[in-house]
Design a protein around this motif. Structure first.
Motif, PDB file in Angstrom:
ATOM      1  N   ALA A  27      21.300 -25.576 -34.248  1.00  7.53           N
ATOM      2  CA  ALA A  27      21.674 -26.216 -32.984  1.00  7.53           C
ATOM      3  C   ALA A  27      22.174 -25.178 -31.978  1.00  7.53           C
ATOM      4  CB  ALA A  27      22.742 -27.283 -33.224  1.00  7.53           C
ATOM      5  N   ALA A  28      22.988 -24.223 -32.449  1.00  8.93           N
ATOM      6  CA  ALA A  28      23.486 -23.177 -31.554  1.00  8.93           C
ATOM      7  C   ALA A  28      22.341 -22.307 -31.055  1.00  8.93           C
ATOM      8  CB  ALA A  28      24.530 -22.323 -32.277  1.00  8.93           C
ATOM      9  N   ARG A  29      21.424 -21.960 -31.944  1.00  7.12           N
ATOM     10  CA  ARG A  29      20.266 -21.140 -31.559  1.00  7.12           C
ATOM     11  C   ARG A  29      19.448 -21.851 -30.483  1.00  7.12           C
ATOM     12  NH1 ARG A  29      14.907 -20.513 -32.730  1.00  7.12           N
ATOM     13  NH2 ARG A  29      14.158 -18.375 -32.839  1.00  7.12           N
ATOM     14  N   THR A  30      19.196 -23.120 -30.689  1.00  8.13           N
ATOM     15  CA  THR A  30      18.443 -23.900 -29.712  1.00  8.13           C
ATOM     16  C   THR A  30      19.150 -23.916 -28.363  1.00  8.13           C
ATOM     17  OG1 THR A  30      17.556 -25.280 -31.487  1.00  8.13           O
ATOM     18  CG2 THR A  30      17.445 -26.183 -29.263  1.00  8.13           C
ATOM     19  N   GLU A  31      20.461 -24.092 -28.400  1.00  7.29           N
ATOM     20  CA  GLU A  31      21.253 -24.103 -27.160  1.00  7.29           C
ATOM     21  C   GLU A  31      21.146 -22.760 -26.453  1.00  7.29           C
ATOM     22  OE1 GLU A  31      23.692 -25.769 -24.245  1.00  7.29           O
ATOM     23  OE2 GLU A  31      22.770 -26.774 -25.954  1.00  7.29           O
ATOM     24  N   PHE A  32      21.298 -21.676 -27.212  1.00 11.25           N
ATOM     25  CA  PHE A  32      21.207 -20.341 -26.603  1.00 11.25           C
ATOM     26  C   PHE A  32      19.833 -20.085 -25.998  1.00 11.25           C
ATOM     27  CE2 PHE A  32      24.745 -18.982 -29.596  1.00 11.25           C
ATOM     28  CZ  PHE A  32      25.682 -18.913 -28.587  1.00 11.25           C
ATOM     29  N   LEU A  33      18.773 -20.539 -26.676  1.00  8.28           N
ATOM     30  CA  LEU A  33      17.419 -20.274 -26.183  1.00  8.28           C
ATOM     31  C   LEU A  33      17.081 -21.079 -24.926  1.00  8.28           C
ATOM     32  CD1 LEU A  33      15.470 -19.914 -29.541  1.00  8.28           C
ATOM     33  CD2 LEU A  33      16.157 -18.099 -27.955  1.00  8.28           C
ATOM     34  N   THR A  34      17.819 -22.163 -24.677  1.00  6.52           N
ATOM     35  CA  THR A  34      17.588 -22.935 -23.449  1.00  6.52           C
ATOM     36  C   THR A  34      18.435 -22.419 -22.284  1.00  6.52           C
ATOM     37  OG1 THR A  34      19.253 -24.596 -23.996  1.00  6.52           O
ATOM     38  CG2 THR A  34      16.989 -25.028 -24.741  1.00  6.52           C
ATOM     39  N   MET A  35      19.338 -21.503 -22.553  1.00  7.82           N
ATOM     40  CA  MET A  35      20.258 -21.002 -21.524  1.00  7.82           C
ATOM     41  C   MET A  35      19.610 -20.158 -20.427  1.00  7.82           C
ATOM     42  SD  MET A  35      23.726 -19.749 -23.276  1.00  7.82           S
ATOM     43  CE  MET A  35      24.993 -20.874 -23.754  1.00  7.82           C
ATOM     44  N   PRO A  36      18.680 -19.264 -20.725  1.00  6.19           N
ATOM     45  CA  PRO A  36      18.224 -18.343 -19.684  1.00  6.19           C
ATOM     46  C   PRO A  36      17.778 -19.017 -18.389  1.00  6.19           C
ATOM     47  CG  PRO A  36      17.418 -17.611 -21.798  1.00  6.19           C
ATOM     48  CD  PRO A  36      18.067 -18.946 -22.015  1.00  6.19           C
ATOM     49  N   GLU A  37      16.947 -20.025 -18.460  1.00  5.59           N
ATOM     50  CA  GLU A  37      16.462 -20.693 -17.252  1.00  5.59           C
ATOM     51  C   GLU A  37      17.614 -21.335 -16.488  1.00  5.59           C
ATOM     52  OE1 GLU A  37      13.433 -20.737 -15.914  1.00  5.59           O
ATOM     53  OE2 GLU A  37      12.529 -19.548 -17.541  1.00  5.59           O
TER      54      GLU A  37
ATOM     55  N   VAL B 247      21.503 -14.082  -5.148  1.00  3.43           N
ATOM     56  CA  VAL B 247      20.636 -13.001  -5.617  1.00  3.43           C
ATOM     57  C   VAL B 247      19.721 -13.583  -6.688  1.00  3.43           C
ATOM     58  CG1 VAL B 247      20.590 -10.764  -6.796  1.00  3.43           C
ATOM     59  CG2 VAL B 247      22.428 -11.288  -5.178  1.00  3.43           C
ATOM     60  N   GLU B 248      18.439 -13.284  -6.595  1.00  5.94           N
ATOM     61  CA  GLU B 248      17.461 -13.795  -7.568  1.00  5.94           C
ATOM     62  C   GLU B 248      17.739 -13.181  -8.940  1.00  5.94           C
ATOM     63  OE1 GLU B 248      14.465 -16.257  -8.765  1.00  5.94           O
ATOM     64  OE2 GLU B 248      15.209 -16.110  -6.720  1.00  5.94           O
ATOM     65  N   ILE B 249      17.981 -14.024  -9.930  1.00  6.72           N
ATOM     66  CA  ILE B 249      18.251 -13.589 -11.303  1.00  6.72           C
ATOM     67  C   ILE B 249      17.034 -13.908 -12.163  1.00  6.72           C
ATOM     68  CG2 ILE B 249      19.763 -13.852 -13.300  1.00  6.72           C
ATOM     69  CD1 ILE B 249      21.217 -12.669 -10.888  1.00  6.72           C
ATOM     70  N   ASP B 250      16.570 -12.917 -12.910  1.00  5.64           N
ATOM     71  CA  ASP B 250      15.407 -13.076 -13.769  1.00  5.64           C
ATOM     72  C   ASP B 250      15.842 -13.673 -15.114  1.00  5.64           C
ATOM     73  OD1 ASP B 250      13.015 -12.908 -15.123  1.00  5.64           O
ATOM     74  OD2 ASP B 250      13.028 -10.713 -15.274  1.00  5.64           O
ATOM     75  N   PRO B 251      15.348 -14.871 -15.470  1.00  8.32           N
ATOM     76  CA  PRO B 251      15.733 -15.488 -16.742  1.00  8.32           C
ATOM     77  C   PRO B 251      15.304 -14.661 -17.952  1.00  8.32           C
ATOM     78  CG  PRO B 251      14.052 -16.800 -15.633  1.00  8.32           C
ATOM     79  CD  PRO B 251      14.454 -15.728 -14.701  1.00  8.32           C
ATOM     80  N   ASP B 252      14.240 -13.833 -17.802  1.00  9.99           N
ATOM     81  CA  ASP B 252      13.787 -13.007 -18.923  1.00  9.99           C
ATOM     82  C   ASP B 252      14.822 -11.948 -19.295  1.00  9.99           C
ATOM     83  OD1 ASP B 252      11.456 -14.458 -19.093  1.00  9.99           O
ATOM     84  OD2 ASP B 252      10.286 -13.055 -17.861  1.00  9.99           O
ATOM     85  N   THR B 253      15.567 -11.462 -18.325  1.00  7.55           N
ATOM     86  CA  THR B 253      16.618 -10.483 -18.608  1.00  7.55           C
ATOM     87  C   THR B 253      17.715 -11.126 -19.452  1.00  7.55           C
ATOM     88  OG1 THR B 253      16.169  -9.341 -16.526  1.00  7.55           O
ATOM     89  CG2 THR B 253      18.310  -8.912 -17.564  1.00  7.55           C
TER      90      THR B 253
END
Length: 150
Positions: free
Chosen positions: A90-100, A112-118
């Protein structure tokens, strides 16, 4: 501890830091020395233990564990492993949805434009490091370090 226990232990060699001057006053003990003495005493007791006595003690400990499990005071490790695995997933899933989401929020608040890939790269490195936790080469931090250059 009762006074009687302390008196008996003192007869067996329990270290006393200072003896009381008057009856009714307490002796003083050096905690480290007392723990060391108790540990050594227990080791000596175990070393003197006869094989039959050891077997009886181990059987009694096993019976206590089984009783505690039946009473619900202990639970099988597998139950905790499953629950822990579910929490980690569950934590992993939460972390992986965070970037966007995080990139959008930071872009909106900072202008400032932030790149979700970073952001994803840092999260992925952290998750990889956690998945390798306890591995023999875990002490080699250079392989797992998320540098500033991405």
């Amino acid at each position: 501890m009762s006074e009687r226990s302390l008196t008996e232990w003192q007869k067996e060699g329990l270290p006393v830091a200072s003896y009381a001057d008057n009856r009714g006053q307490a002796n003083e003990y050096d905690t480290v020395a007392v723990i060391r003495w108790m540990f050594q005493r227990e080791l000596e007791r175990l070393n003197k233990e006869k094989p039959r006595d050891r077997l009886d003690r181990v059987k009694a400990e096993l019976a206590e564990l089984e009783r505690d499990e039946k009473l619900g005071q202990l639970a099988p490790a597998a139950m905790f492993e499953r629950a822990w695995g579910d929490h980690v997933l569950a934590a992993r899933t939460e972390f992986l949805t965070m970037p966007e989401q995080l990139a959008a929020e930071l872009t909106a608040t900072s202008g400032v434009e932030i790149d979700p890939d970073t952001i994803a790269a840092y999260i992925n490195r952290a998750l990889e490091k956690l998945s390798n936790y306890g591995a023999e080469n875990d002490g080699d931090d250079s392989r797992n370090h998320a540098g500033a250059d991405g």
